[in-house]
Design a protein around this motif. Structure first.
Motif, PDB file in Angstrom:
ATOM      1  N   GLN A 139       9.205  -4.914  -9.061  1.00  0.00           N
ATOM      2  CA  GLN A 139       8.419  -6.136  -9.097  1.00  0.00           C
ATOM      3  C   GLN A 139       8.478  -6.783  -7.717  1.00  0.00           C
ATOM      4  N   GLN A 140       7.400  -7.457  -7.337  1.00  0.00           N
ATOM      5  CA  GLN A 140       7.268  -8.040  -6.006  1.00  0.00           C
ATOM      6  C   GLN A 140       7.224  -9.564  -6.088  1.00  0.00           C
ATOM      7  N   PRO A 141       8.340 -10.244  -5.783  1.00  0.00           N
ATOM      8  CA  PRO A 141       8.316 -11.710  -5.778  1.00  0.00           C
ATOM      9  C   PRO A 141       7.781 -12.237  -4.447  1.00  0.00           C
ATOM     10  N   LEU A 142       6.872 -13.187  -4.516  1.00  0.00           N
ATOM     11  CA  LEU A 142       6.355 -13.839  -3.315  1.00  0.00           C
ATOM     12  C   LEU A 142       6.315 -15.346  -3.550  1.00  0.00           C
ATOM     13  N   ALA A 143       6.817 -16.093  -2.576  1.00  0.00           N
ATOM     14  CA  ALA A 143       6.756 -17.548  -2.642  1.00  0.00           C
ATOM     15  C   ALA A 143       5.310 -17.998  -2.407  1.00  0.00           C
ATOM     16  N   ALA A 144       5.006 -19.219  -2.759  1.00  0.00           N
ATOM     17  CA  ALA A 144       3.661 -19.762  -2.547  1.00  0.00           C
ATOM     18  C   ALA A 144       3.285 -19.630  -1.081  1.00  0.00           C
ATOM     19  N   GLY A 145       2.131 -19.016  -0.806  1.00  0.00           N
ATOM     20  CA  GLY A 145       1.652 -18.840   0.557  1.00  0.00           C
ATOM     21  C   GLY A 145       2.276 -17.672   1.302  1.00  0.00           C
ATOM     22  N   GLU A 146       3.271 -17.021   0.744  1.00  0.00           N
ATOM     23  CA  GLU A 146       3.945 -15.907   1.421  1.00  0.00           C
ATOM     24  C   GLU A 146       3.089 -14.643   1.365  1.00  0.00           C
ATOM     25  N   GLU A 147       3.226 -13.817   2.384  1.00  0.00           N
ATOM     26  CA  GLU A 147       2.513 -12.543   2.414  1.00  0.00           C
ATOM     27  C   GLU A 147       3.503 -11.430   2.689  1.00  0.00           C
ATOM     28  N   ALA A 148       3.107 -10.210   2.329  1.00  0.00           N
ATOM     29  CA  ALA A 148       4.000  -9.068   2.506  1.00  0.00           C
ATOM     30  C   ALA A 148       3.185  -7.801   2.714  1.00  0.00           C
ATOM     31  N   GLU A 149       3.781  -6.864   3.430  1.00  0.00           N
ATOM     32  CA  GLU A 149       3.229  -5.525   3.554  1.00  0.00           C
ATOM     33  C   GLU A 149       4.015  -4.652   2.596  1.00  0.00           C
ATOM     34  N   LEU A 150       3.312  -3.987   1.695  1.00  0.00           N
ATOM     35  CA  LEU A 150       3.935  -3.199   0.647  1.00  0.00           C
ATOM     36  C   LEU A 150       3.731  -1.720   0.948  1.00  0.00           C
ATOM     37  N   GLY A 151       4.820  -0.994   1.058  1.00  0.00           N
ATOM     38  CA  GLY A 151       4.748   0.398   1.483  1.00  0.00           C
ATOM     39  C   GLY A 151       4.582   1.401   0.359  1.00  0.00           C
ATOM     40  N   LEU A 152       3.952   2.500   0.714  1.00  0.00           N
ATOM     41  CA  LEU A 152       3.749   3.632  -0.181  1.00  0.00           C
ATOM     42  C   LEU A 152       3.921   4.899   0.642  1.00  0.00           C
ATOM     43  N   VAL A 153       4.773   5.795   0.188  1.00  0.00           N
ATOM     44  CA  VAL A 153       4.948   7.097   0.826  1.00  0.00           C
ATOM     45  C   VAL A 153       4.677   8.148  -0.247  1.00  0.00           C
ATOM     46  N   PHE A 154       3.795   9.093   0.064  1.00  0.00           N
ATOM     47  CA  PHE A 154       3.431  10.101  -0.928  1.00  0.00           C
ATOM     48  C   PHE A 154       3.311  11.475  -0.291  1.00  0.00           C
ATOM     49  N   GLN A 155       3.245  12.467  -1.158  1.00  0.00           N
ATOM     50  CA  GLN A 155       3.090  13.860  -0.740  1.00  0.00           C
ATOM     51  C   GLN A 155       2.231  14.563  -1.792  1.00  0.00           C
ATOM     52  N   ILE A 156       1.322  15.396  -1.330  1.00  0.00           N
ATOM     53  CA  ILE A 156       0.468  16.168  -2.234  1.00  0.00           C
ATOM     54  C   ILE A 156       0.999  17.591  -2.284  1.00  0.00           C
ATOM     55  N   ASP A 157       1.206  18.077  -3.479  1.00  0.00           N
ATOM     56  CA  ASP A 157       1.707  19.435  -3.683  1.00  0.00           C
ATOM     57  C   ASP A 157       0.628  20.442  -3.251  1.00  0.00           C
ATOM     58  N   PRO A 158       0.995  21.449  -2.472  1.00  0.00           N
ATOM     59  CA  PRO A 158       0.019  22.464  -2.051  1.00  0.00           C
ATOM     60  C   PRO A 158      -0.624  23.230  -3.207  1.00  0.00           C
ATOM     61  N   ASP A 159      -0.051  23.186  -4.396  1.00  0.00           N
ATOM     62  CA  ASP A 159      -0.640  23.859  -5.549  1.00  0.00           C
ATOM     63  C   ASP A 159      -1.782  23.065  -6.180  1.00  0.00           C
ATOM     64  N   LEU A 160      -2.149  21.932  -5.565  1.00  0.00           N
ATOM     65  CA  LEU A 160      -3.288  21.149  -6.041  1.00  0.00           C
ATOM     66  C   LEU A 160      -4.501  22.077  -6.165  1.00  0.00           C
ATOM     67  N   PRO A 161      -5.221  22.028  -7.291  1.00  0.00           N
ATOM     68  CA  PRO A 161      -6.390  22.907  -7.448  1.00  0.00           C
ATOM     69  C   PRO A 161      -7.366  22.764  -6.267  1.00  0.00           C
ATOM     70  N   ASP A 162      -7.929  23.877  -5.850  1.00  0.00           N
ATOM     71  CA  ASP A 162      -8.815  23.904  -4.676  1.00  0.00           C
ATOM     72  C   ASP A 162     -10.055  23.031  -4.832  1.00  0.00           C
ATOM     73  N   TRP A 163     -10.516  22.820  -6.049  1.00  0.00           N
ATOM     74  CA  TRP A 163     -11.736  22.041  -6.241  1.00  0.00           C
ATOM     75  C   TRP A 163     -11.517  20.551  -5.972  1.00  0.00           C
ATOM     76  N   VAL A 164     -10.248  20.098  -5.928  1.00  0.00           N
ATOM     77  CA  VAL A 164      -9.970  18.680  -5.674  1.00  0.00           C
ATOM     78  C   VAL A 164     -10.049  18.431  -4.172  1.00  0.00           C
ATOM     79  N   LYS A 165     -11.042  17.666  -3.767  1.00  0.00           N
ATOM     80  CA  LYS A 165     -11.245  17.331  -2.349  1.00  0.00           C
ATOM     81  C   LYS A 165     -10.982  15.859  -2.068  1.00  0.00           C
ATOM     82  N   THR A 166     -11.045  15.028  -3.134  1.00  0.00           N
ATOM     83  CA  THR A 166     -10.842  13.590  -3.006  1.00  0.00           C
ATOM     84  C   THR A 166      -9.945  13.118  -4.146  1.00  0.00           C
ATOM     85  N   ILE A 167      -8.981  12.280  -3.798  1.00  0.00           N
ATOM     86  CA  ILE A 167      -8.106  11.659  -4.788  1.00  0.00           C
ATOM     87  C   ILE A 167      -8.232  10.155  -4.608  1.00  0.00           C
ATOM     88  N   SER A 168      -8.369   9.440  -5.708  1.00  0.00           N
ATOM     89  CA  SER A 168      -8.438   7.978  -5.663  1.00  0.00           C
ATOM     90  C   SER A 168      -7.205   7.407  -6.346  1.00  0.00           C
TER      91      SER A 168
END
Length: 186
Positions: A139-168
């Motif tokens: 959970q992300q607590p933020l005080a009134a008016g506060e801002e934050a940069e929220l990180g995401l680190v991911f990896q795609i498995d090479p076994d991803l089906p070949d027909w997948v060209k875009t992930i949302s």
């Protein structure tokens, strides 16, 4: 009693049952629907949600196979924060560890706690998309008016089906401030 004398009581009963039903529905929407959504997504994976943290794998990066990864950010109707992906899309290569950020700002006049719920499409890519670090794990607590940069680190498995060209990857941000206050009282 005549029929006319019973009518006002019957109307009163119908009105009270109707009001009770509306109150019950509102309580369900605000307190029951979100936890039920989490459970259904976790149990079935129908929406392409992924809640588990994974470890980066020593895959060989497939530099000849670009995958467009789009990042979307939505606010639940009760959430007043500004919330968006810093970059709306990146090109990722299967096996590569990729780091991106989301931006959040509590635009309200009160301290709040947010919880992001992920959804991935196409559904078939869900088991090939691993998040090693994600703001959605906590959970992300933020005080009134506060801002934050929220990180995401991911990896795609090479076994991803070949027909997948875009992930949302879509995150919906929910206000869980009330739940946080309740858990503090327990």
């Amino acid at each position: 009693m005549t029929k006319q004398e019973q009518t006002p009581r019957n109307h009163f009963k119908v009105v009270m049952v109707s009001i009770g039903t509306v109150i019950g529905m509102l309580l369900f929407v605000y307190y029951g629907l979100r936890p039920m959504y989490f459970l259904i997504c976790e149990w079935t994976g129908i929406t392409g949600s992924s809640f588990d943290q994974a470890e980066a794998q020593p895959f060989v990066v497939q530099e000849d196979r670009p995958i467009k990864v789009q990042f979307l950010a939505l606010n639940n109707a009760a959430m007043s924060w500004q919330f968006r992906a810093v970059d709306s899309e990146v090109i990722a290569y299967p096996g590569e560890v990729v780091q991106v950020s989301y931006y959040a700002r509590n635009a309200s006049q009160r301290d709040m706690v947010g919880q992001a719920v992920p959804s991935l499409s196409p559904y078939e890519a869900t088991s090939y998309f691993s998040k090693t670090e994600c703001f959605c794990f906590n959970q992300q607590p933020l005080a009134a008016g506060e801002e934050a940069e929220l990180g995401l680190v991911f990896q795609i498995d090479p076994d991803l089906p070949d027909w997948v060209k875009t992930i949302s990857l879509t995150y919906t941000l929910f206000d869980v401030t009330g739940e946080m206050e309740v858990s503090l009282l327990d």
